[in-house]
Design an enzyme around this catalytic site. Structure first.
Site, PDB file in Angstrom:
ATOM      1  N   ALA A  23     -17.625  33.023 -32.597  1.00 53.93           N
ATOM      2  CA  ALA A  23     -17.989  34.173 -33.445  1.00 53.93           C
ATOM      3  C   ALA A  23     -19.475  34.220 -33.785  1.00 53.93           C
ATOM      4  O   ALA A  23     -20.054  35.288 -33.996  1.00 53.93           O
ATOM      5  CB  ALA A  23     -17.158  34.136 -34.729  1.00 53.93           C
ATOM      6  N   HIS A 119      -8.800  34.089 -26.532  1.00 53.27           N
ATOM      7  CA  HIS A 119      -7.982  34.569 -27.650  1.00 53.27           C
ATOM      8  C   HIS A 119      -7.675  36.051 -27.553  1.00 53.27           C
ATOM      9  O   HIS A 119      -7.303  36.671 -28.552  1.00 53.27           O
ATOM     10  CB  HIS A 119      -8.699  34.258 -28.972  1.00 53.27           C
ATOM     11  CG  HIS A 119      -8.819  32.783 -29.220  1.00 53.27           C
ATOM     12  ND1 HIS A 119      -9.764  32.239 -30.061  1.00 53.27           N
ATOM     13  CD2 HIS A 119      -8.155  31.727 -28.701  1.00 53.27           C
ATOM     14  CE1 HIS A 119      -9.657  30.915 -30.065  1.00 53.27           C
ATOM     15  NE2 HIS A 119      -8.687  30.579 -29.242  1.00 53.27           N
ATOM     16  N   CYS A 130       7.922  47.603 -24.903  1.00 57.31           N
ATOM     17  CA  CYS A 130       7.852  47.921 -23.448  1.00 57.31           C
ATOM     18  C   CYS A 130       6.545  47.452 -22.821  1.00 57.31           C
ATOM     19  O   CYS A 130       6.289  47.711 -21.647  1.00 57.31           O
ATOM     20  CB  CYS A 130       8.014  49.428 -23.262  1.00 57.31           C
ATOM     21  SG  CYS A 130       6.566  50.377 -23.787  1.00 57.31           S
ATOM     22  N   CYS A 154       8.274  54.426 -26.256  1.00 58.71           N
ATOM     23  CA  CYS A 154       9.595  53.892 -26.672  1.00 58.71           C
ATOM     24  C   CYS A 154       9.722  53.702 -28.185  1.00 58.71           C
ATOM     25  O   CYS A 154      10.696  53.133 -28.664  1.00 58.71           O
ATOM     26  CB  CYS A 154       9.840  52.553 -25.966  1.00 58.71           C
ATOM     27  SG  CYS A 154       8.866  51.202 -26.669  1.00 58.71           S
ATOM     28  N   SER A 193     -17.772  26.844 -34.400  1.00 57.76           N
ATOM     29  CA  SER A 193     -17.625  25.674 -35.283  1.00 57.76           C
ATOM     30  C   SER A 193     -16.898  24.551 -34.540  1.00 57.76           C
ATOM     31  O   SER A 193     -16.845  23.417 -35.018  1.00 57.76           O
ATOM     32  CB  SER A 193     -16.834  26.081 -36.535  1.00 57.76           C
ATOM     33  OG  SER A 193     -15.570  26.629 -36.164  1.00 57.76           O
ATOM     34  N   ASN A 217     -25.840  26.214 -32.623  1.00 51.99           N
ATOM     35  CA  ASN A 217     -24.975  26.620 -33.722  1.00 51.99           C
ATOM     36  C   ASN A 217     -25.706  26.411 -35.036  1.00 51.99           C
ATOM     37  O   ASN A 217     -26.373  25.377 -35.209  1.00 51.99           O
ATOM     38  CB  ASN A 217     -23.683  25.801 -33.714  1.00 51.99           C
ATOM     39  CG  ASN A 217     -22.568  26.510 -34.476  1.00 51.99           C
ATOM     40  OD1 ASN A 217     -22.170  27.620 -34.121  1.00 51.99           O
ATOM     41  ND2 ASN A 217     -22.091  25.891 -35.554  1.00 51.99           N
TER      42      ASN A 217
HETATM   43  N1  APR Z   1     -26.266  31.909 -34.251  1.00 48.08           N
HETATM   44  C1  APR Z   1     -25.639  30.735 -33.973  1.00 48.08           C
HETATM   45  N2  APR Z   1     -24.575  30.269 -34.684  1.00 48.08           N
HETATM   46  C2  APR Z   1     -24.165  31.021 -35.723  1.00 48.08           C
HETATM   47  C3  APR Z   1     -24.773  32.248 -36.085  1.00 48.08           C
HETATM   48  C4  APR Z   1     -25.864  32.685 -35.293  1.00 48.08           C
HETATM   49  N3  APR Z   1     -26.520  33.830 -35.565  1.00 48.08           N
HETATM   50  N4  APR Z   1     -24.121  32.744 -37.178  1.00 48.08           N
HETATM   51  C5  APR Z   1     -23.128  31.860 -37.475  1.00 48.08           C
HETATM   52  N5  APR Z   1     -23.168  30.824 -36.619  1.00 48.08           N
HETATM   53  C6  APR Z   1     -22.250  29.686 -36.508  1.00 48.08           C
HETATM   54  C7  APR Z   1     -21.721  29.158 -37.819  1.00 48.08           C
HETATM   55  O1  APR Z   1     -22.545  28.076 -38.243  1.00 48.08           O
HETATM   56  C8  APR Z   1     -20.306  28.689 -37.449  1.00 48.08           C
HETATM   57  O2  APR Z   1     -20.247  27.280 -37.276  1.00 48.08           O
HETATM   58  O3  APR Z   1     -21.139  30.176 -35.798  1.00 48.08           O
HETATM   59  C9  APR Z   1     -20.003  29.377 -36.107  1.00 48.08           C
HETATM   60  C10 APR Z   1     -18.800  30.289 -36.166  1.00 48.08           C
HETATM   61  O4  APR Z   1     -17.678  29.465 -36.414  1.00 48.08           O
HETATM   62  P1  APR Z   1     -16.257  30.179 -36.709  1.00 48.08           P
HETATM   63  O5  APR Z   1     -16.466  31.264 -37.708  1.00 48.08           O
HETATM   64  O6  APR Z   1     -15.297  29.080 -36.996  1.00 48.08           O
HETATM   65  O7  APR Z   1     -15.910  30.906 -35.340  1.00 48.08           O
HETATM   66  P2  APR Z   1     -15.236  30.282 -34.047  1.00 48.08           P
HETATM   67  O8  APR Z   1     -15.725  28.903 -33.774  1.00 48.08           O
HETATM   68  O9  APR Z   1     -15.403  31.301 -32.962  1.00 48.08           O
HETATM   69  O10 APR Z   1     -13.686  30.235 -34.475  1.00 48.08           O
HETATM   70  C11 APR Z   1     -12.753  29.862 -33.492  1.00 48.08           C
HETATM   71  O11 APR Z   1     -10.956  30.500 -34.983  1.00 48.08           O
HETATM   72  O12 APR Z   1     -10.063  31.981 -36.523  1.00 48.08           O
HETATM   73  C12 APR Z   1     -10.040  31.585 -35.191  1.00 48.08           C
HETATM   74  O13 APR Z   1      -9.410  32.939 -33.402  1.00 48.08           O
HETATM   75  C13 APR Z   1     -10.455  32.716 -34.299  1.00 48.08           C
HETATM   76  O14 APR Z   1     -11.637  32.576 -32.202  1.00 48.08           O
HETATM   77  C14 APR Z   1     -11.665  32.168 -33.555  1.00 48.08           C
HETATM   78  C15 APR Z   1     -11.492  30.656 -33.690  1.00 48.08           C
HETATM   79 ZN    ZN Z   2       6.781  50.929 -25.900  1.00 48.94          ZN
END
Ligand code: APR
Ligand code: ZN
Length: 243
Positions: A23, A119, A130, A154, A193, A217
């Site tokens: 994310a 995901h 369906c 459906c 993360s 990160n």
């Molecule tokens: N650049 C780099 N890193 C960043 C930035 C940025 N601009 N902004 C935030 N971060 C880092 C944060 O420090 C955090 O550790 O991105 C990381 C996002 O971590 P999560 O929010 O846990 O996202 P993710 O690792 O994708 O989560 C995995 O958890 O809830 C489920 O299905 C959902 O796919 C997701 C999975």
């Molecule tokens: Zn349907």
């Protein structure tokens, strides 16, 4: 800065790079992350908004959240410099695939041609009875008339084409991701993360197969100790410096 210069050299010399994103790579496009400061799960309970058991009991709960919170953001976001930098590395010829945990479709929109979506995606919605597929736009038109949205064909209840907590990842998608990780010589983990499995196992498998591992990160991650590079800075700032 030396760390980034060394990483840029390694990236240029790598033969088969795999990017693994979370994310954080979409944060600079305006999509909130899940954890860390201001994360979605610090405001909304994932056991209600992102679990299959709760969705089956009460699909309207998810669809109201999607209509009021997620869709207004998702419909206007664009790829940012980090997504575009990964496309640049692909264009240079040595980035083979992007494995993403994200469901926003921004890697494809940035031009990446090989994207493994662990995901799922918010770009399509499916009928639980369906399996008919709808685009996010079609679903939103339905959402404005009725919640939960129903299948035209459906009258089955529609669900997002994403992997909810409590669901297994598609085994073929996971197999492809593991194969890509095992055959790369450089794994670039960006904006995750690295706490959600089995996705977080992928950078580790690349490392165990002999690849170099870079983690970009803002916050520290549980894999930092095994990485060759750890850069705690914004993806949109760092990635353009290593393309
Ligand atoms: N650049 C780099 N890193 C960043 C930035 C940025 N601009 N902004 C935030 N971060 C880092 C944060 O420090 C955090 O550790 O991105 C990381 C996002 O971590 P999560 O929010 O846990 O996202 P993710 O690792 O994708 O989560 C995995 O958890 O809830 C489920 O299905 C959902 O796919 C997701 C999975
Ligand atoms: Zn349907």
């Amino acid at each position: 800065m030396d760390n980034i210069k060394a990483l840029a050299t390694d990236i240029q010399n790598a033969q088969s790079i795999v990017a693994f994103t979370g994310a954080g790579i979409s944060a600079e496009s305006g999509i909130p992350t899940y954890r860390g400061e201001g994360g979605l799960w610090t405001k909304y309970d994932p056991s209600k908004y992102a679990s299959i058991s709760y969705f089956l009991q009460n699909p309207s709960y998810y669809w109201n959240f999607f209509k009021d919170v997620r869709y207004p953001i998702l419909k206007k976001v664009k790829p940012n410099k980090a997504h575009l930098a990964l496309f640049e590395i692909e264009n240079a010829g040595n980035l083979k695939t992007v494995i993403t945990q994200n469901i926003d479709g921004l890697h494809q929109e940035a031009g990446s041609s090989s994207v493994i979506e662990l995901h799922g995606t918010t770009r399509t919605i499916i009928c639980m009875d369906c399996s008919r597929k709808y685009t996010i736009g079609e679903a939103f038109t339905k959402l404005e008339r009725q919640i939960p949205p129903l299948c035209t064909k459906c009258s089955g209840i529609l669900r997002p084409d994403v992997v909810f907590f409590g669901e297994m990842l598609d085994p073929e998608i996971l197999r492809d991701a593991y194969a890509a990780a095992a055959s790369c010589d450089f794994l670039l983990a960006v904006g995750s993360s690295l706490v959600v499995y089995p996705a977080a196992d992928i950078p580790l498998r690349a490392k165990q197969a002999g690849a170099k591992l870079a983690i970009i990160n803002i916050d520290s991650t549980p894999l930092d100790s095994v990485a060759d590079y750890v850069i705690n800075d914004a993806a949109g700032k760092v990635l353009p410096l290593i393309t």
